[in-house]
Design a protein around this motif. Structure first.
Motif: not given
Lengths: 336, 286
Positions: B114, B117-118, B120-122, B124-128, B131, B158, B226
């Protein structure tokens, strides 16, 4: 270390710590934000932090078998439970060490019971089944691992022969072994014996994997306890086992709680073993990986909702027991 | 405590460990000499050392070995340094310490899959972070071998720092007051205090964190799965992940077990000095 007196420097220390905290919780907050967005909004090039319409639809899709109106009452009843938790926590926070542990245990028991009656009020999806699997495996692992670990850890703390050393060092060596080294023989064995895909087998496997760590940690806690108490009890005619159960266990609670927290994290978070040994009875970590490989934006928000849902129980547990985790490490584990 | 009572108390633990750790090890060794796939589980075919030969001839194995070592070499020092730094900062404050610790522990308690995944989301496109990188540095974050490896290592730091931080912080709490005071009276600078008083006190803990850290970094698996989305094209495999891929997508159980045996030999070579050190330390204490 000596304390810094200069107020500007002190402010800088706080600032640095706040920076670290933000760094640590941003991924979690971001996942939460994504989980209450619609897929389109979560995929925008300029991510919105406030200006979006929050939605519960991701959680609905994740938890319910079919979209229905019965999600709202469930959500409300859960919010009430959360409120009770906060109140209990507030009431007990200032009181003494064990009371907070007890209130924590009570609240967690209530939550588990509520969880079990959920299917009576709503048609739950498979994700609910995975959660129940995780809960069963975690609680069973915790119970078995800690009870046999206490016996072993206590004996290792009180017996200083060479045999004790041999056991401890080989336990440490076992701890270092990569999971795959056990995983494949376990898979092979489980297939042959028909234990594949059962709760009981994965529980025993997790107990075994965790045992080296448990006995090391509990041993260092038991070593801290004075010998006089049990000696007095044994002079009064109690057997070793009686004095252990009646005298030692009640005063060793803080250490046992700390060890339990580590065991809980291990059992709840384990991915590889559950993946290898389970086919239909997935646990939560295995379930969430199935959402992660897709590039589809609709999956991303559901994966975020799943991440938050998986993390929530851990946060609740740690809210109650954080003090024990830190204090426990300060008192015993780190000296082992 | 006499020997007999000792044996009675430790028997359950021993049984569990022998049944579920020693026996599987022998099974792994036996399977590693056989050709086994999911279709011939009942009738393994003896092939002696050919599984080992295959692995040693596989360039992916050497890549995985190299990446695992790079990973360990970066993770352990970063964890120790950052952990010590934050622990020292934390030691300076009394106010709001509980809240700081609660936040700092978040990466530690998150389920690894988890957390990854969190994380990675940062990116990914649309992640903080995606951007921010694009806006501030005009840099488009793309997943390739380099960046996936970077993400795996960054996640490792981390997620791993809180444990060393909290352990070292616990160590700082037990720092004897009088040696600090003596150092102050002698006019030691902050750096001298750190070097001559704090470090020696923390040394056993640093060994402990290194030991546990090497064990955990060596078998790093979940983040790789992941981050790469299970795609070997990223060439960011660790030893454990390589082992897993042989067992699942390549479906060669015998070969995977040979790989397990090789990793066990590897970790023992790395850990023997530590095990000896621990043994000596414990013997002195008893």
């Amino acid at each position: 270390m000596g304390k810094i007196e200069n107020p500007i420097l002190r402010a800088l220390v706080h600032l640095a710590l706040i920076g670290c905290c933000i760094f640590c919780i941003t991924p979690l907050l971001w996942a939460f934000l994504n989980s209450i967005k619609f897929p389109v909004e979560a995929n925008e090039i300029v991510p919105s932090i406030v200006g979006f319409t929050p939605t519960m639809s991701n959680y609905e899709k994740l938890w319910l078998y079919m979209k229905g109106s019965d999600f709202v009452p469930i959500a409300i009843s859960y919010l009430i439970v959360m409120a009770i938790i906060v109140i209990l926590y507030r009431v007990n926070r200032k009181k003494e060490y064990l009371t907070s542990a007890k209130s924590g245990l009570i609240v967690i028991t209530i939550l588990v019971i509520l969880l079990l009656i959920l299917p009576q009020i709503a048609h739950m999806s498979k994700f609910y089944k995975y959660l129940i699997n995780s809960v069963i495996i975690t609680i069973a692992t915790l119970a078995i691992s800690i009870s046999i670990g206490c016996l072993g850890g206590y004996a290792l703390a009180r017996y200083s022969g060479i045999l004790s050393m041999v056991i401890l060092i080989s336990a440490l060596a076992f701890r270092s072994l990569p999971r795959m080294a056990f995983g494949l023989p376990f898979y092979f064995f489980a297939q042959k014996s028909g234990l594949y895909d059962t709760h009981i087998f994965i529980t025993i496997v997790l107990v075994a994997l965790n045992q080296p760590f448990t006995i090391w940690m509990l041993r260092s806690f038991f070593k801290e306890l004075p010998l006089e108490l049990e000696q007095a009890a044994m002079i009064d005619g109690a057997s070793r086992l009686q004095s252990f159960l009646k005298i030692i266990i009640p005063i060793a609670w803080p250490g046992i709680i700390t060890t339990s927290l580590f065991t809980l994290l291990l059992a709840y978070n384990e991915f590889l073993m559950a993946k290898l040994l389970m086919q239909s009875n997935w646990t939560l970590p295995v379930a969430i990986v199935s959402y992660t490989s897709g590039e589809d934006a609709a999956y991303r928000t559901i994966a975020a909702a799943a991440s938050v849902s998986i993390t929530l129980p851990l946060i609740i547990v740690i809210t109650f027991f954080q003090k024990h985790l830190v204090r426990g490490m300060a008192s015993g584990a780190v000296k082992g | 405590m006499d020997r007999n009572t000792f044996l009675k108390f430790v028997t359950p633990s021993i049984i569990v460990m022998v049944l579920l750790m020693v026996i599987p090890l022998f099974m792994a060794i036996w399977l590693s000499f056989n050709f086994v796939t999911y279709t011939n589980l009942d009738a393994p075919r003896f092939v002696s050392l050919s599984n080992y030969k295959e692995i040693l001839a596989d360039p992916d194995f050497w890549l995985a070995l190299r990446f695992s070592f790079i990973y360990i070499l970066i993770i352990i020092p970063s964890k120790l340094l950052l952990g010590l730094l934050i622990a020292l900062l934390l030691d300076q404050v009394k106010k709001r310490r509980g809240i700081y610790i609660a936040c700092l522990l978040v990466p530690f308690i998150l389920t690894p899959v988890v957390g990854t995944l969190m994380f990675r989301t940062l990116f990914d496109r649309g992640g903080l972070i995606y951007f921010l990188l694009e806006r501030l540095f005009n840099y488009k974050f793309l997943l390739n071998t380099q960046s996936v490896r970077f993400l795996i290592i960054a996640y490792g730091v981390w997620a791993g720092t809180p444990f060393s931080m909290i352990t070292l912080f616990a160590g700082l709490l037990t720092l004897p007051k009088n040696s600090m005071e003596a150092a102050t009276v002698d006019g030691a600078t902050a750096f001298q205090k750190l070097w001559y008083v704090v470090f020696p006190h923390l040394k056993p803990l640093i060994t402990f964190i290194t030991l546990i850290g090497i064990m955990d970094a060596y078998r790093i698996f979940d983040p790789v799965l992941v981050m790469t989305r299970g795609n070997p094209a990223f060439k960011a495999e660790t030893l454990m992940y390589y082992n897993y891929r042989i067992a699942t997508s390549v479906q060669r159980l015998g070969k995977a077990n040979a790989m397990s045996v090789l990793t066990i030999i590897g970790i023992f070579i790395v850990l023997i000095p530590f095990l000896r050190l621990t043994y000596k330390e414990q013997m002195e204490k008893n």
